[in-house]
Design an enzyme around this catalytic site. Structure first.
Site, PDB file in Angstrom:
ATOM      1  N   GLY A   1      10.799  58.822  45.896  1.00  0.00           N
ATOM      2  CA  GLY A   1       9.693  59.160  45.005  1.00  0.00           C
ATOM      3  C   GLY A   1       9.169  60.573  45.223  1.00  0.00           C
ATOM      4  O   GLY A   1       8.044  60.890  44.867  1.00  0.00           O
TER       5      GLY A   1
ATOM      6  N   ASP B   1       6.522  66.156  37.497  1.00  0.00           N
ATOM      7  CA  ASP B   1       7.518  66.428  38.542  1.00  0.00           C
ATOM      8  C   ASP B   1       8.293  67.709  38.261  1.00  0.00           C
ATOM      9  O   ASP B   1       8.477  68.557  39.139  1.00  0.00           O
ATOM     10  CB  ASP B   1       8.501  65.253  38.658  1.00  0.00           C
ATOM     11  CG  ASP B   1       7.790  63.942  38.933  1.00  0.00           C
ATOM     12  OD1 ASP B   1       6.586  63.973  39.224  1.00  0.00           O
ATOM     13  OD2 ASP B   1       8.445  62.888  38.840  1.00  0.00           O
TER      14      ASP B   1
HETATM   15  C1  GLA Z   1       6.840  59.719  38.150  1.00  0.00           C
HETATM   16  C2  GLA Z   1       6.952  60.498  36.839  1.00  0.00           C
HETATM   17  C3  GLA Z   1       5.775  61.454  36.662  1.00  0.00           C
HETATM   18  C4  GLA Z   1       4.429  60.746  36.875  1.00  0.00           C
HETATM   19  C5  GLA Z   1       4.465  59.942  38.176  1.00  0.00           C
HETATM   20  C6  GLA Z   1       3.209  59.115  38.345  1.00  0.00           C
HETATM   21  O1  GLA Z   1       6.999  60.576  39.241  1.00  0.00           O
HETATM   22  O2  GLA Z   1       8.160  61.217  36.796  1.00  0.00           O
HETATM   23  O3  GLA Z   1       5.837  62.057  35.393  1.00  0.00           O
HETATM   24  O4  GLA Z   1       4.106  59.954  35.790  1.00  0.00           O
HETATM   25  O5  GLA Z   1       5.588  59.074  38.239  1.00  0.00           O
HETATM   26  O6  GLA Z   1       2.096  59.915  38.500  1.00  0.00           O
END
Ligand code: GLA
Length: 388
Positions: free
Chosen positions: A126, A175
């Site tokens: 993540g 991200d």
């Molecule tokens: C993932 C998604 C982001 C965002 C996060 C939660 O990383 O790629 O765009 O929504 O989850 O904040």
């Protein structure tokens, strides 16, 4: 760029030509979670770990991919005529998606390429290994083929578009934006409704940012994520029946409370509550950080976790164990789940003198409770993607 990677590149693809190297970082989000597809604010920073790439133009249409992380797969061959997602393509769906998006936007790729990558973001943690690979590909294509009018922000949007439309994950912009636009020692306070942003120095003279990897990734990540997004959209539609808004991020807590009964489904109402409160928390947290009120910042991180756990329901048992252990430790100013959820990592602000005990004690107790080790990274905030 390490010498061995260059040697490996030449061993696989042969010598000669102009071999160029690039890097794109992963990210950690400090606060503002699951707000970026509801027009809210986020507050991520780029890490110093990420994805490294080497690439060389070819004279034909072939694409050859090799990842040192998946060396067993060997060289994966494709071509510019075959920019179609497929299960067999594995990790190459990410660079191929970016190439497909370039072409769709009129940036025709004149030649294929030989592409080599190595990533040091733990897989499935993540911390945005896929976004870093997308942004890396964008930086590389821009440089190799001279698409000089594309800005770093364009490359972030291209990465998001390809993730949404080629890889089927309906993510927001956070991200890719963090990977493309990161700045050393700063977090990015980004308004996802306008893409206006500000770099906020993360000054923590007495504390460190510590990421704890639960080393679990529950399945359904993609589909549960897309469900959350749909639930927010349903809530927004209901609210639009009684008020004139374009996104949940426009609402204050009081406005939400006054109109929330318009949201018929109680689950959608909880999701919208998170989106609204988390956005306001993010605005407050950045203000607190600017005023050096680190304790206040930490408290808001804790509240963010509670909301993600109870209203947004994207946490899981292992992550809640890590956060509960952190909350009980002296010297921990704040701790919460970070990223998309359903496993992955927590982010904590820990006083300098408490970091060793944090890692030792939480490491031991987590293993006792869950049966496997967690991993800890004391974070350095790095710059965004670049040619090396
Ligand atoms: C993932 C998604 C982001 C965002 C996060 C939660 O990383 O790629 O765009 O929504 O989850 O904040």
């Amino acid at each position: 760029m390490q010498k061995e990677w260059m040697e490996k590149f030449q061993e696989i693809y042969g010598n000669g030509g102009d071999i160029r190297s690039y890097f794109a970082p992963g990210r950690v989000n400090l606060i503002g979670e699951h707000t970026d597809y509801s027009g809210g604010h986020v507050f991520p920073c780029a890490l110093t770990i990420g994805t490294y790439g080497l690439a060389r133009k070819r004279e034909d249409n072939k694409l050859r991919f090799y990842s040192l992380n998946f060396s067993k797969l060997g060289v994966i061959e494709s071509s510019l005529e075959d920019l179609i997602p497929s299960e067999e393509a594995g990790w190459t769906n990410y660079p191929k998606g970016v190439m497909w998006t370039f072409e769709k936007r009129g940036y025709k790729l004149p030649f294929g390429l030989d592409f080599f990558i190595y990533g040091n973001i733990p897989n499935g943690s993540g911390l945005s290994s896929s976004a870093s690979l997308e942004v890396l590909t964008g930086v590389m294509l821009k440089d190799l083929f001279g698409f000089s009018d594309l800005t770093m922000q364009d490359l972030a949007l291209i990465g998001q578009y390809s993730e949404n439309n080629f890889n089927g994950m309906n993510c927001g912009i956070m991200d890719q934006f963090a990977s493309a636009m990161g700045k050393k020692d700063c977090a990015i306070f980004l308004d996802t409704s306008t893409l206006e942003f500000e770099y906020a120095p993360v000054k923590l003279p007495d504390a460190k940012i510590v990421i704890t990897n639960s080393k679990v990734k529950h399945s359904l990540v993609g589909s549960a994520y897309n469900d959350r997004r749909n639930e927010c959209e349903t809530a927004l539609k209901d609210l639009q029946g009684v008020m004139d808004i374009k996104a949940l991020g426009e609402l204050t807590e009081a406005e939400f409370e006054a109109h929330k009964d318009a949201i018929k489904d109680p689950v959608c109402q909880k999701r919208a509550k998170h989106a609204v409160y988390e956005n306001q928390r993010t605005i407050k947290a950045v203000k607190a950080l600017k005023e050096d009120k680190i304790e206040e910042f930490g408290r808001l991180m804790n509240d963010s976790h509670v909301s993600l756990r109870d209203d947004y329901e994207v946490s899981c048992e292992e992550i809640d164990i890590l956060v509960d252990l952190a909350w009980k430790m002296p010297g921990v100013l704040g701790s919460r789940i970070t990223g998309g959820g359903f496993g992955g990592c927590t982010v904590s602000i820990v006083k300098n003198e408490a970091v060793d005990a944090f890692i030792e004690k939480i490491g031991r107790e987590y293993k006792e409770k869950v049966g496997h080790e967690a991993e800890f990274y004391v974070v350095d905030i790095g710059d965004g993607a670049r040619k090396l």
